[in-house]
Design a protein around this motif. Sequence first.
Motif, PDB file in Angstrom:
ATOM      1  N   SER A 199      38.979  48.292  45.283  1.00 48.02           N
ATOM      2  CA  SER A 199      40.056  47.548  45.931  1.00 48.02           C
ATOM      3  C   SER A 199      41.098  48.536  46.439  1.00 48.02           C
ATOM      4  CB  SER A 199      40.702  46.570  44.946  1.00 48.02           C
ATOM      5  OG  SER A 199      41.276  47.280  43.849  1.00 48.02           O
TER       6      SER A 199
ATOM      7  N   SER B 274      42.575  49.162  41.364  1.00 45.69           N
ATOM      8  CA  SER B 274      42.495  48.488  40.066  1.00 45.69           C
ATOM      9  C   SER B 274      41.155  47.821  39.808  1.00 45.69           C
ATOM     10  CB  SER B 274      43.599  47.434  39.954  1.00 45.69           C
ATOM     11  OG  SER B 274      43.358  46.366  40.874  1.00 45.69           O
ATOM     12  N   THR B 275      40.375  47.611  40.889  1.00 51.15           N
ATOM     13  CA  THR B 275      39.163  46.804  40.778  1.00 51.15           C
ATOM     14  C   THR B 275      37.992  47.514  41.432  1.00 51.15           C
ATOM     15  OG1 THR B 275      40.559  44.819  40.926  1.00 51.15           O
ATOM     16  CG2 THR B 275      38.187  44.511  41.207  1.00 51.15           C
TER      17      THR B 275
ATOM     18  N   MET C   5      32.593  42.062  40.223  1.00 50.49           N
ATOM     19  CA  MET C   5      33.956  42.597  40.250  1.00 50.49           C
ATOM     20  C   MET C   5      34.313  43.031  38.832  1.00 50.49           C
ATOM     21  SD  MET C   5      37.424  40.593  41.446  1.00 50.49           S
ATOM     22  CE  MET C   5      37.311  39.325  40.164  1.00 50.49           C
ATOM     23  N   TRP C   6      34.918  44.204  38.718  1.00 46.48           N
ATOM     24  CA  TRP C   6      35.241  44.775  37.409  1.00 46.48           C
ATOM     25  C   TRP C   6      36.677  45.274  37.455  1.00 46.48           C
ATOM     26  CZ3 TRP C   6      32.922  50.169  35.826  1.00 46.48           C
ATOM     27  CH2 TRP C   6      33.411  50.532  34.569  1.00 46.48           C
ATOM     28  N   GLN C   7      37.527  44.693  36.616  1.00 46.42           N
ATOM     29  CA  GLN C   7      38.924  45.103  36.522  1.00 46.42           C
ATOM     30  C   GLN C   7      39.039  46.316  35.602  1.00 46.42           C
ATOM     31  OE1 GLN C   7      41.364  43.769  38.256  1.00 46.42           O
ATOM     32  NE2 GLN C   7      40.445  41.861  38.996  1.00 46.42           N
TER      33      GLN C   7
ATOM     34  N   THR D 148      37.388  36.544  46.284  1.00 45.01           N
ATOM     35  CA  THR D 148      36.914  36.729  44.908  1.00 45.01           C
ATOM     36  C   THR D 148      37.288  35.574  43.977  1.00 45.01           C
ATOM     37  OG1 THR D 148      38.896  38.003  44.323  1.00 45.01           O
ATOM     38  CG2 THR D 148      36.985  39.235  45.129  1.00 45.01           C
TER      39      THR D 148
END
Length: 354
Positions: free
Chosen positions: A84, A88-89, A101-103, A146
Motif C-alpha cells: 500500500s 502498512s499493508t 491483504m496482510w497488515q 478491500t
Amino acid sequence: MSFGGFGVAATSSASTAAQDYDVPPDVPDSISDISWSPTSNVLVAGSWDNYVRCWEVNHQQTQFQAIARAQIQHKAPVLCTAFSADGSTVFSGSCDKTAMMWQLGGPAQGQQIAQHDQPIRSIRFVPTANCVVTGSWDKTVKYWDTRAPQAQATVQLSDRVYALDVSYPLMVVATADKMIHCFDLTKPSQIFTAVKSNLKLQTRCIAAFPDASGFAIGSIEGRVAIQHVDEKQRAERDFAFKAHRDTQNSAVNPVSSVCFHTLPGKMATTGSDGSYTFWDKDARKMLRNFTKVYALQPNYQGISAGKFNAQGDIFAYATSYDWHKGAENYNQQARNVIRLHHVDQTDMTIKTKK
C-alpha cells in the motif's frame, strides 16, 4: 538497436557483486517476486512454497543487516506482491486464484480480498483510486475495494496476463499474445490503447515509465524493448536492445524482471543467466554489468526478480530458478536467496571513455 554501441564500454563490477549481502534465511523454494515498502526499507517476497515473507533491512553504505519479521501462507505458490502507499499493508496474488491483504505490525494473518477463475499473476495498489488491481491467467484485470467482497470492475483482455505495472494514471498489462493493453486509470474500465510488443517472442516482464509516457518490456529471447504510448513518440523513440545474452556460447537467456530507479531514465534488468545490469534508457547506454552470481558461488542460480528500494540506494534481487526450462531442470540443491546491492553514484553514472 543495442546499448553499448555508442563507443562507451560498460564496466564489469566483479568485486562489488561479490560483496552483495545475502538476506537470511534462504527460502525453501523458488522466489517469484519481491517488493519494497514505499516508506521504509521493508522488503517482502512471494515464493513457490506458498509463503509471503517480510524482512526489515538496516542499511549503512555497503553494510546491511536484514531481520526476518513475519510471514503468511497461501494455499498455492505466490506469484506476485505489492505494498500500500503508506507501507502498512502487503498484497499478494497466488496460484490458489486469490489475493490476500496482510497488515504489517499486526497478527501474521492474511485476509482474502480478491478472487479470479485462474491464478493471479500480477497485483498492484493504486493510491489515487485507493484500490487494488489484479491481473490473472483468466484473461481479466479486476479492481477491488478491500472492504468489499465483489470486484468494483472487471475488464476482459485478449489473453492471459503475464505482467502488469502502474505509474498513475498509466497502467500497462502484458498478455500472452504479445499485446500490451494500456489503461488511463481515470477511466479504469476502458482500454485506452492496445500496442503490439516490439519483441518477437513471449513477454516476461513489464515496467511503466515513472513519468507514465511508456513502458519497458523484457522477453524470453534476451531482449528488452522501450516503447511509448503516444503514437508519434512510438515512431520516433521506440527501440529494442539485447540483454542477458552470453556472447561466448551464444546463449539466449530470458529477461526475468525490469524496474526503474528514482533517477530519470535509469533502470535495471535481471536474467536467468544469473546477472543484473543497470542501464540509462534515455542515453541508450549500459551503465554497469555485474558478474554472474554463478561465478561467485556454484549453488547460486539465475535471478528471478529485482527491485530498487524507494530511496534508490539498494537493489534487491532473488537468486532462484525461474522455470523457463521446465520442472526437469529444477535443482533442489541450489539456493533461493534474496541478495542486496548497495547502489552508489558510480553505478548510475555513464562511464567516459579514457
